[in-house]
Design an enzyme around this catalytic site. Structure first.
Site, mmCIF file in Angstrom:
data_model
loop_
_atom_site.group_PDB
_atom_site.id
_atom_site.type_symbol
_atom_site.label_atom_id
_atom_site.label_comp_id
_atom_site.label_asym_id
_atom_site.label_seq_id
_atom_site.Cartn_x
_atom_site.Cartn_y
_atom_site.Cartn_z
ATOM 1 N N ALA A 112 14.569 1.027 -1.238
ATOM 2 C CA ALA A 112 13.980 0.969 -2.586
ATOM 3 C C ALA A 112 14.679 2.028 -3.438
ATOM 4 O O ALA A 112 14.059 2.924 -4.007
ATOM 5 C CB ALA A 112 12.464 1.173 -2.541
ATOM 6 N N HIS A 161 18.390 8.746 -5.115
ATOM 7 C CA HIS A 161 19.153 8.445 -3.895
ATOM 8 C C HIS A 161 20.655 8.385 -4.206
ATOM 9 O O HIS A 161 21.486 8.876 -3.439
ATOM 10 C CB HIS A 161 18.758 7.075 -3.327
ATOM 11 C CG HIS A 161 17.341 6.974 -2.850
ATOM 12 N ND1 HIS A 161 16.409 6.155 -3.443
ATOM 13 C CD2 HIS A 161 16.702 7.566 -1.819
ATOM 14 C CE1 HIS A 161 15.264 6.252 -2.791
ATOM 15 N NE2 HIS A 161 15.403 7.096 -1.809
HETATM 16 P P1 AMP Z 1 13.511 8.475 0.966
HETATM 17 O O1 AMP Z 1 14.149 7.149 0.787
HETATM 18 O O2 AMP Z 1 12.323 8.692 0.104
HETATM 19 O O3 AMP Z 1 13.280 8.828 2.412
HETATM 20 O O4 AMP Z 1 14.581 9.538 0.442
HETATM 21 C C1 AMP Z 1 15.864 9.596 0.976
HETATM 22 C C2 AMP Z 1 16.528 10.863 0.482
HETATM 23 O O5 AMP Z 1 16.601 10.833 -0.942
HETATM 24 C C3 AMP Z 1 15.730 12.132 0.862
HETATM 25 O O6 AMP Z 1 16.639 13.152 1.234
HETATM 26 C C4 AMP Z 1 15.024 12.455 -0.423
HETATM 27 O O7 AMP Z 1 14.690 13.813 -0.558
HETATM 28 C C5 AMP Z 1 16.052 12.022 -1.462
HETATM 29 N N1 AMP Z 1 15.408 11.788 -2.750
HETATM 30 C C6 AMP Z 1 14.293 11.037 -2.973
HETATM 31 N N2 AMP Z 1 13.953 11.099 -4.285
HETATM 32 C C7 AMP Z 1 14.847 11.911 -4.886
HETATM 33 C C8 AMP Z 1 15.012 12.378 -6.223
HETATM 34 N N3 AMP Z 1 14.185 12.034 -7.204
HETATM 35 N N4 AMP Z 1 16.066 13.203 -6.488
HETATM 36 C C9 AMP Z 1 16.915 13.566 -5.496
HETATM 37 N N5 AMP Z 1 16.809 13.160 -4.218
HETATM 38 C C10 AMP Z 1 15.784 12.344 -3.908
#
Ligand code: AMP
Length: 284
Positions: free
Chosen positions: A32, A37
């Protein structure tokens, strides 16, 4: 971009690249995808020869089955976004590929204090799940560089600890990328897609409350300002798990601030049944 589903196939592909002296960068995600990301992918691209991304919604890190069931899945759009961002390899494993012996008897990791506070306290078992998936992914990918988002502040600390625990700290360098936000300050998150329009408007209060604390915090007791931040959230329809001020390096909660200690303000709160988290560093 190539899409690889089988761990062995990815290991073989990366091994031959490693043998050619290529540097491998890795950004794990649960899909998503949004610009937050993609900022990890951009950073990855700047510093590596082979840019690897994974999409895997890890069942073992969801302490709330409803949250797992409702986790947004937008795989076709994600593939296009990753291709546009210049990702070289998308690793897209199944649960069976990741946990071939099932999920009932997985490792336990000694996370100490980190697991007892904030996200650790309010999401029992969550960080064990994070470590289980990250351990497996790190063993498969063995990246030179790993890209994580500051949005998940405590998770970054947990993963750094895991890397030490499994003896990869000499091999894997962690880069923490800044939190990307919407124009109104809301931290980008896959879970934002679950907010209804009226909830989305209110959601911006999460960042506003952190900023209020950051801008108005004075040395001395932190209780009053934390209470004010919490009131902002409650008045805008949030239900809070926590809004806390903690040491930026250890996450020990700070009841009395001396004005010099490096600190971070962190919050987790629900709008209806959507749980959002955010954080702001104060003086780093
Ligand atoms: P997730 O898909 O939520 O597990 O996130 C995957 C990676 O993207 C993790 O390292 C998160 O910390 C990073 N991430 C999620 N949201 C953000 C954001 N708004 N800004 C920067 N990195 C993000």
């Amino acid at each position: 971009m190539i899409i690889i589903k089988k761990p062995k196939e990815l290991q073989d592909f990366l091994e031959s690249n490693r043998n050619e002296g290529k540097r491998i960068g890795f950004a794990p995600t649960m899909g998503a995808l949004h610009a937050g990301h993609l900022s990890l992918v951009n950073e990855n691209k700047k510093q590596n020869d082979v840019v690897v991304c994974s999409i895997f919604v890890n069942p073992t890190q969801f302490n709330d089955p409803e949250d797992f069931r409702k986790y947004p899945v937008t795989i076709e759009k994600d593939i296009l976004l990753l291709e546009d961002a210049g990702c070289d390899v998308l690793f897209l494993p199944s649960v069976q590929d990741i946990y071939p012996s099932g999920t009932n008897d997985l490792n336990h990791y000694e996370l100490g204090f980190l697991e007892t506070v904030l996200e650790g306290k309010f999401r029992p078992g969550h960080f064990q799940g994070v470590c289980q998936i990250m351990h497996r992914l790190l063993e498969i990918v063995l990246p030179d560089n790993l890209y994580l988002g500051q949005k998940d502040y405590q998770q970054c600390m947990v993963i750094k600890r895991l890397i030490k625990l499994i003896g990869l700290d000499d091999k894997v360098k962690v880069t923490v990328c800044p939190t990307l936000r919407e124009k109104d300050g809301l931290a980008m998150s896959s879970r934002n897609a679950r907010l209804l329009p009226a909830e989305r408007i209110k959601a911006t209060t999460l960042f506003a409350s952190l900023r209020y604390i950051k801008e108005n915090l004075n040395p001395g007791t932190t209780k009053k300002i934390k209470d004010a931040g919490k009131q902002m959230l409650l008045q805008n329809g949030f239900r809070t798990d926590y809004i806390e001020i903690a040491d930026a390096n250890t996450l020990q909660l700070v009841e009395n601030w001396n004005g010099k200690q490096k600190i971070v303000v962190l919050a987790a709160a629900f709008i209806n049944n959507v749980r959002l988290i955010d954080n702001l560093q104060v003086n780093t």
